[in-house]
Design a protein around this motif. Structure first.
Motif, PDB file in Angstrom:
ATOM      1  N   ASP A 108     -10.640  20.354 -78.607  1.00  0.00           N
ATOM      2  CA  ASP A 108     -10.396  20.688 -80.010  1.00  0.00           C
ATOM      3  C   ASP A 108      -9.901  22.118 -80.096  1.00  0.00           C
ATOM      4  OD1 ASP A 108     -10.166  20.342 -82.685  1.00  0.00           O
ATOM      5  OD2 ASP A 108     -12.304  20.348 -83.143  1.00  0.00           O
ATOM      6  N   LEU A 109      -9.316  22.442 -81.242  1.00  0.00           N
ATOM      7  CA  LEU A 109      -8.762  23.762 -81.502  1.00  0.00           C
ATOM      8  C   LEU A 109      -9.327  24.293 -82.811  1.00  0.00           C
ATOM      9  CD1 LEU A 109      -5.059  22.920 -80.702  1.00  0.00           C
ATOM     10  CD2 LEU A 109      -6.385  24.587 -79.441  1.00  0.00           C
ATOM     11  N   THR A 110      -9.483  25.592 -82.883  1.00  0.00           N
ATOM     12  CA  THR A 110      -9.814  26.258 -84.131  1.00  0.00           C
ATOM     13  C   THR A 110      -9.093  27.596 -84.139  1.00  0.00           C
ATOM     14  OG1 THR A 110     -11.621  26.953 -85.593  1.00  0.00           O
ATOM     15  CG2 THR A 110     -11.871  27.414 -83.244  1.00  0.00           C
ATOM     16  N   ASN A 111      -9.149  28.299 -85.250  1.00  0.00           N
ATOM     17  CA  ASN A 111      -8.530  29.616 -85.293  1.00  0.00           C
ATOM     18  C   ASN A 111      -9.380  30.566 -86.114  1.00  0.00           C
ATOM     19  OD1 ASN A 111      -7.915  28.986 -88.028  1.00  0.00           O
ATOM     20  ND2 ASN A 111      -5.923  28.176 -87.466  1.00  0.00           N
ATOM     21  N   ALA A 142      -1.403  31.586 -79.517  1.00  0.00           N
ATOM     22  CA  ALA A 142      -0.884  32.295 -80.683  1.00  0.00           C
ATOM     23  C   ALA A 142      -1.349  31.609 -81.964  1.00  0.00           C
ATOM     24  CB  ALA A 142       0.638  32.351 -80.638  1.00  0.00           C
ATOM     25  N   GLY A 143      -1.436  32.372 -83.043  1.00  0.00           N
ATOM     26  CA  GLY A 143      -1.942  31.824 -84.295  1.00  0.00           C
ATOM     27  C   GLY A 143      -1.067  30.759 -84.904  1.00  0.00           C
ATOM     28  N   ASN A 144       0.222  30.738 -84.566  1.00  0.00           N
ATOM     29  CA  ASN A 144       1.130  29.749 -85.134  1.00  0.00           C
ATOM     30  C   ASN A 144       1.468  28.628 -84.154  1.00  0.00           C
ATOM     31  OD1 ASN A 144       2.624  31.222 -83.343  1.00  0.00           O
ATOM     32  ND2 ASN A 144       4.342  31.618 -84.715  1.00  0.00           N
ATOM     33  N   VAL A 145       0.625  28.439 -83.127  1.00  0.00           N
ATOM     34  CA  VAL A 145       0.909  27.406 -82.135  1.00  0.00           C
ATOM     35  C   VAL A 145       0.791  26.021 -82.771  1.00  0.00           C
ATOM     36  CG1 VAL A 145      -1.488  27.184 -81.349  1.00  0.00           C
ATOM     37  CG2 VAL A 145       0.382  26.680 -79.767  1.00  0.00           C
ATOM     38  N   VAL A 146       1.625  25.105 -82.323  1.00  0.00           N
ATOM     39  CA  VAL A 146       1.532  23.711 -82.761  1.00  0.00           C
ATOM     40  C   VAL A 146       0.463  23.025 -81.915  1.00  0.00           C
ATOM     41  CG1 VAL A 146       2.780  21.545 -83.041  1.00  0.00           C
ATOM     42  CG2 VAL A 146       3.960  23.716 -83.418  1.00  0.00           C
ATOM     43  N   GLU A 147      -0.568  22.484 -82.566  1.00  0.00           N
ATOM     44  CA  GLU A 147      -1.720  21.958 -81.839  1.00  0.00           C
ATOM     45  C   GLU A 147      -1.330  20.880 -80.833  1.00  0.00           C
ATOM     46  OE1 GLU A 147      -4.681  20.653 -84.559  1.00  0.00           O
ATOM     47  OE2 GLU A 147      -5.241  22.684 -85.190  1.00  0.00           O
ATOM     48  N   GLY A 148      -0.383  20.057 -81.192  1.00  0.00           N
ATOM     49  CA  GLY A 148      -0.024  18.942 -80.323  1.00  0.00           C
ATOM     50  C   GLY A 148       0.632  19.359 -79.020  1.00  0.00           C
ATOM     51  N   LYS A 184      -7.678  27.674 -90.835  1.00  0.00           N
ATOM     52  CA  LYS A 184      -8.733  26.714 -91.149  1.00  0.00           C
ATOM     53  C   LYS A 184      -9.839  27.336 -91.986  1.00  0.00           C
ATOM     54  CE  LYS A 184      -7.730  23.846 -87.141  1.00  0.00           C
ATOM     55  NZ  LYS A 184      -8.242  23.085 -85.990  1.00  0.00           N
ATOM     56  N   GLU A 185      -9.805  28.677 -92.131  1.00  0.00           N
ATOM     57  CA  GLU A 185     -10.729  29.377 -93.024  1.00  0.00           C
ATOM     58  C   GLU A 185     -10.037  29.786 -94.315  1.00  0.00           C
ATOM     59  OE1 GLU A 185     -13.659  32.011 -90.647  1.00  0.00           O
ATOM     60  OE2 GLU A 185     -11.813  32.029 -89.471  1.00  0.00           O
ATOM     61  N   LYS A 186      -8.833  29.203 -94.566  1.00  0.00           N
ATOM     62  CA  LYS A 186      -8.056  29.468 -95.774  1.00  0.00           C
ATOM     63  C   LYS A 186      -7.702  30.951 -95.892  1.00  0.00           C
ATOM     64  CE  LYS A 186     -10.145  25.560 -98.208  1.00  0.00           C
ATOM     65  NZ  LYS A 186      -9.047  24.681 -97.839  1.00  0.00           N
ATOM     66  N   ARG A 187      -7.352  31.572 -94.756  1.00  0.00           N
ATOM     67  CA  ARG A 187      -6.895  32.961 -94.762  1.00  0.00           C
ATOM     68  C   ARG A 187      -5.511  33.047 -94.110  1.00  0.00           C
ATOM     69  NH1 ARG A 187     -10.102  37.200 -95.950  1.00  0.00           N
ATOM     70  NH2 ARG A 187      -8.031  38.168 -96.027  1.00  0.00           N
ATOM     71  N   SER A 188      -4.584  32.247 -94.625  1.00  0.00           N
ATOM     72  CA  SER A 188      -3.229  32.255 -94.084  1.00  0.00           C
ATOM     73  C   SER A 188      -2.488  33.540 -94.414  1.00  0.00           C
ATOM     74  CB  SER A 188      -2.443  31.051 -94.627  1.00  0.00           C
ATOM     75  OG  SER A 188      -3.053  29.835 -94.224  1.00  0.00           O
ATOM     76  N   ASP A 189      -3.087  34.412 -95.242  1.00  0.00           N
ATOM     77  CA  ASP A 189      -2.470  35.691 -95.538  1.00  0.00           C
ATOM     78  C   ASP A 189      -2.700  36.703 -94.422  1.00  0.00           C
ATOM     79  OD1 ASP A 189      -5.230  35.487 -96.284  1.00  0.00           O
ATOM     80  OD2 ASP A 189      -5.066  37.452 -97.244  1.00  0.00           O
ATOM     81  N   CYS A 190      -3.498  36.351 -93.413  1.00  0.00           N
ATOM     82  CA  CYS A 190      -3.833  37.275 -92.329  1.00  0.00           C
ATOM     83  C   CYS A 190      -3.277  36.753 -90.999  1.00  0.00           C
ATOM     84  CB  CYS A 190      -5.355  37.425 -92.209  1.00  0.00           C
ATOM     85  SG  CYS A 190      -6.157  38.081 -93.688  1.00  0.00           S
ATOM     86  N   VAL A 201      -5.299  33.918 -84.593  1.00  0.00           N
ATOM     87  CA  VAL A 201      -5.282  33.588 -83.178  1.00  0.00           C
ATOM     88  C   VAL A 201      -6.026  32.268 -83.024  1.00  0.00           C
ATOM     89  CG1 VAL A 201      -7.402  34.852 -82.624  1.00  0.00           C
ATOM     90  CG2 VAL A 201      -5.697  34.460 -80.844  1.00  0.00           C
ATOM     91  N   THR A 202      -5.535  31.406 -82.139  1.00  0.00           N
ATOM     92  CA  THR A 202      -6.078  30.050 -81.984  1.00  0.00           C
ATOM     93  C   THR A 202      -6.875  29.953 -80.688  1.00  0.00           C
ATOM     94  OG1 THR A 202      -4.206  29.116 -83.191  1.00  0.00           O
ATOM     95  CG2 THR A 202      -5.484  27.606 -81.840  1.00  0.00           C
ATOM     96  N   LEU A 203      -8.040  29.314 -80.764  1.00  0.00           N
ATOM     97  CA  LEU A 203      -8.918  29.112 -79.612  1.00  0.00           C
ATOM     98  C   LEU A 203      -8.994  27.628 -79.301  1.00  0.00           C
ATOM     99  CD1 LEU A 203     -11.090  29.955 -77.516  1.00  0.00           C
ATOM    100  CD2 LEU A 203     -12.786  29.741 -79.339  1.00  0.00           C
ATOM    101  N   GLY A 204      -8.698  27.262 -78.050  1.00  0.00           N
ATOM    102  CA  GLY A 204      -8.831  25.883 -77.594  1.00  0.00           C
ATOM    103  C   GLY A 204      -9.996  25.751 -76.629  1.00  0.00           C
ATOM    104  N   LEU A 205     -10.798  24.703 -76.784  1.00  0.00           N
ATOM    105  CA  LEU A 205     -11.969  24.466 -75.940  1.00  0.00           C
ATOM    106  C   LEU A 205     -11.918  23.062 -75.365  1.00  0.00           C
ATOM    107  CD1 LEU A 205     -15.083  25.972 -77.791  1.00  0.00           C
ATOM    108  CD2 LEU A 205     -13.974  26.830 -75.730  1.00  0.00           C
ATOM    109  N   VAL A 206     -12.192  22.967 -74.073  1.00  0.00           N
ATOM    110  CA  VAL A 206     -12.378  21.676 -73.404  1.00  0.00           C
ATOM    111  C   VAL A 206     -13.834  21.589 -72.990  1.00  0.00           C
ATOM    112  CG1 VAL A 206     -11.733  20.243 -71.441  1.00  0.00           C
ATOM    113  CG2 VAL A 206     -10.001  21.596 -72.597  1.00  0.00           C
ATOM    114  N   LEU A 207     -14.529  20.553 -73.439  1.00  0.00           N
ATOM    115  CA  LEU A 207     -15.945  20.371 -73.152  1.00  0.00           C
ATOM    116  C   LEU A 207     -16.160  19.043 -72.446  1.00  0.00           C
ATOM    117  CD1 LEU A 207     -15.645  21.482 -76.372  1.00  0.00           C
ATOM    118  CD2 LEU A 207     -18.040  21.982 -75.936  1.00  0.00           C
ATOM    119  N   ASP A 208     -17.255  18.961 -71.694  1.00  0.00           N
ATOM    120  CA  ASP A 208     -17.611  17.675 -71.101  1.00  0.00           C
ATOM    121  C   ASP A 208     -18.490  16.899 -72.077  1.00  0.00           C
ATOM    122  OD1 ASP A 208     -20.051  18.905 -71.011  1.00  0.00           O
ATOM    123  OD2 ASP A 208     -20.373  18.661 -68.863  1.00  0.00           O
TER     124      ASP A 208
END
Length: 485
Positions: A228-231, A278-284, A250-256, A259-266
């Protein structure tokens, strides 16, 4: 007891500096000897004229003697801190002797410098099992940096927050410093920031070694992988950070900048890999990069949400012999109540589920229906319908009033009138309305809007919420306003 100032020099650079020590004089075999009780470091900034008063106050705290006059504000915190460190040293020394039980009047006890110790003890034990200190040493962190890293990690376990809040927690509320024999009250805030930079720098090596240790301890199967990804956002401009980009927050702060964080978990929730994008990365576009090199078995199950479940990613998973569990991106719902079975959720709600196989029999789709969710969506649609209806009524009344002063044949161009209920997420567009239009036979008057071009939108479009207007061209927002019934 007194404070001694000693001049020394850096072995690497040769730069001279002063260190301060708390020293006590003792008579040993007829000779007076000086014994260092505590190293106060090189950042000891108390004025020299207050040194005797500080030593006196430390002795009073250690002996349990009450002070007739309160100590100055710049002395009392230091005295309490140094007395706590000395008490900890004396406790470790006394622990080696035989037990000596005494009766104590509990009403005479005084609570001084209360600190939490439970979660710190658990966190320290967990990090010891993971051999975390040796892992940090292998990537090049020295003793002070290891202490700051351990303090930051355990602080995030106990009280998740920023480096600043963790620093206050270590200094004011936690007894972790006594467990580690580290004076966190003397540690500057910048030390935590610099240590966090080192952890990010060696992130990949630390993650791999930690997961190897976790796999050894628990023998975890690698059959399930969650991704999953979050920012998160920055308050400043972040001009020097090349990954800080503007995008969908995802926190409704598109004015700022984001940066995007991706996590892989078991399957047990342990992190196998993390990555900053990058903050504007396409998740797919991030899936293949994150899953390559994980050594997962061919039949491993990958679980991800709708934003990552593109057709390209599904094809990539099939080509690499992964199974997958995703939320479908299709917009058309094909639920058939006659072929559905009923089940209950964890909170007791009734859910109807329909299972559909594709023609090849290689993919199963589950269509779910919930009465509560249906009622919620209908209520949202009705509220939106009433809001738009009220806004159009007001817009037409305002247009008619304006047309009364300008003549019946003159078209009216105006900005959105005050109080119009069109949702805020729509752009502020120029409106054109026919002043002669009336509500007639249950139909709505036509209202078009184009972004500043003075043209009507195509009249065959319905007025849709923002998340459903993906098929409209840029600037084509409002359309044919026939009532919903």
């Amino acid at each position: 007891m007194f404070i001694r100032q000693t001049k020394t020099s850096n072995a690497a650079s040769g730069e001279a500096y002063y260190t301060f020590r708390l020293v006590a004089s003792e008579r040993i075999e007829g000779k007076v000897r000086q014994r260092t009780l505590l190293n106060l470091g090189s950042n000891f900034s108390l004025a020299r004229e207050h040194w005797p008063e500080l030593c006196t106050r430390i002795e009073q705290i250690l002996s349990g003697q009450m002070s007739l006059m309160p100590a100055p504000s710049e002395i009392e915190p230091l005295a309490q801190r140094y007395a706590a460190r000395l008490s900890n040293q004396n406790f470790e020394a006394d622990a080696k002797t035989d037990a000596d039980y005494q009766e104590v009047d509990v009403n005479s006890l005084e609570l001084v410098r209360p600190r939490s110790i439970g979660v710190e003890h658990v966190g320290k034990a967990a990090l010891n099992w993971l051999d975390f200190a040796n892992i940090l040493a292998m990537v090049g962190l020295n003793g002070v940096q290891q202490a700051a890293a351990i303090g930051s990690v355990i602080g995030r376990m106990a009280a998740p927050g920023s480096e600043l809040s963790t620093w206050h927690w270590l200094r004011e509320r936690s007894g972790l410093g006594e467990l580690l024999d580290v004076d966190f009250e003397a540690m500057p805030l910048m030390r935590l920031y610099r240590t966090s930079d080192l952890l990010v720098k060696h992130r990949q090596t630390i993650e791999e070694m930690l997961f190897q240790r976790i796999d050894t301890l628990f023998s975890l199967p690698s059959t399930v992988t969650l991704y999953d990804l979050t920012n998160t956002y920055f308050e400043g401009e972040m001009g020097s950070n090349h990954k800080a980009k503007r995008g969908h927050s995802k926190e409704k702060r598109s004015d700022c900048p984001l940066v995007t964080l991706g996590l892989v978990l078991d399957g047990s929730g342990f992190v196998r890999r993390s990555r900053m994008f990058a903050g504007n990365v396409v998740e797919g576009t991030t899936l293949a990069e994150m899953l390559e090199g994980l050594n997962a078995p061919a039949s491993a199950l990958v679980i991800m949400d709708r934003g990552i479940a593109t057709e390209e990613n599904i094809t990539w998973l099939v080509d690499h012999q992964y199974r997958y569990l995703v939320v479908s991106r299709e917009r058309v719902r094909k639920f058939d109540a006659n072929d559905a079975v009923e089940t209950s959720s964890a909170c007791g709600q009734t859910i109807r589920i329909q299972r559909v196989l594709n023609e090849e029999g290689t993919e199963a789709r589950l269509y779910c229906h919930s009465e509560e969710r249906q009622n919620k969506e209908e209520a949202i649609n009705q509220r939106f319908y009433r809001s738009v209806r009220a806004g159009v009524d007001q817009d037409c009344r305002w247009s008619e009033q304006t047309a009364h002063h300008q003549g019946p044949r003159q078209a009216v161009t105006a900005h959105r009138p005050p109080g119009c209920q069109i949702p805020w997420c729509w752009p502020a567009l120029s409106h054109r309305a026919d002043p002669r239009c009336r509500r007639h036979q249950g139909h709505w008057p036509y209202l078009g809007a184009v972004a500043g071009r003075g043209q009507y939108a195509h009249p065959s479009r319905r007025l849709l919420p923002a998340h459903q207007r993906t098929d409209l061209g840029r600037g084509q927002v409002v359309a044919d306003l026939y009532h919903a019934h």
